[in-house]
Design a protein around this motif. Structure first.
Motif: not given
Length: 161
Positions: A6, A10, A39, A46
């Motif tokens: 990532l 983010i 996203q 994540m």
């Protein structure tokens, strides 16, 4: 294990989302919704960040993400197309709509066009059976469609920026 990394911004935004919900495990679904909005999907990294922030196992996060159809672990196109294959839609021709999207876009279910503009998926029920057959493109619901409508819809989307 995934090789996707990532972007720092983010990752920080995901942490901030968790903080907004006081890192409460009971808010997992809300957190996942907001994180996915960043996203368009929920990659492994994540999910790991969310698990860490909520102090829960990654397997719990993965279990929720993989159980609910509105969460996805794969990237989608700019215009994600989902053809409803629920009973009412199927009986009224959604399979023919799906075939027409496949033909025009040149992709199969689960794929993204090379330019990243479109992705194609199926779902089980949109809850708009009175409008069957139904297709969702992004957040917009298209109802009472016929295969002949598919080209017009794609042309309209191609005209937008």
């Amino acid at each position: 294990m995934s090789d996707i990394k990532l972007a720092c911004n983010i990752a920080e935004q995901v942490k901030a989302i968790c903080d907004t919900y006081d890192n409460q495990p009971g808010e997992l679904i809300h957190i996942l919704h907001e994180a996915q909005h960043l996203q368009g999907y929920l990659p492994e990294e994540m999910q790991r960040i969310i698990a860490r922030k909520l102090n829960i196992p990654v397997s719990k996060v993965y279990g929720v993400v993989s159980f609910y159809t509105f969460f996805t672990m794969t990237p989608k196109g700019k215009h994600p197309i989902s053809v409803c294959m629920g009973t009412a839609c199927y009986v009224r021709g959604s399979e023919k709509l799906l075939e027409e999207f496949r033909r025009i876009l040149g992709i199969e279910v689960g794929e993204i066009t090379p330019d990243g503009k479109y992705s194609l998926d199926c779902l089980r029920c949109v809850g708009a059976c009175g409008l069957a057959p139904v297709v969702m493109i992004g957040e917009k619901v298209y109802g009472r469609l016929q295969p002949v409508d598919v080209k017009r819809i794609i042309d309209e989307l191609d005209a937008t920026r």
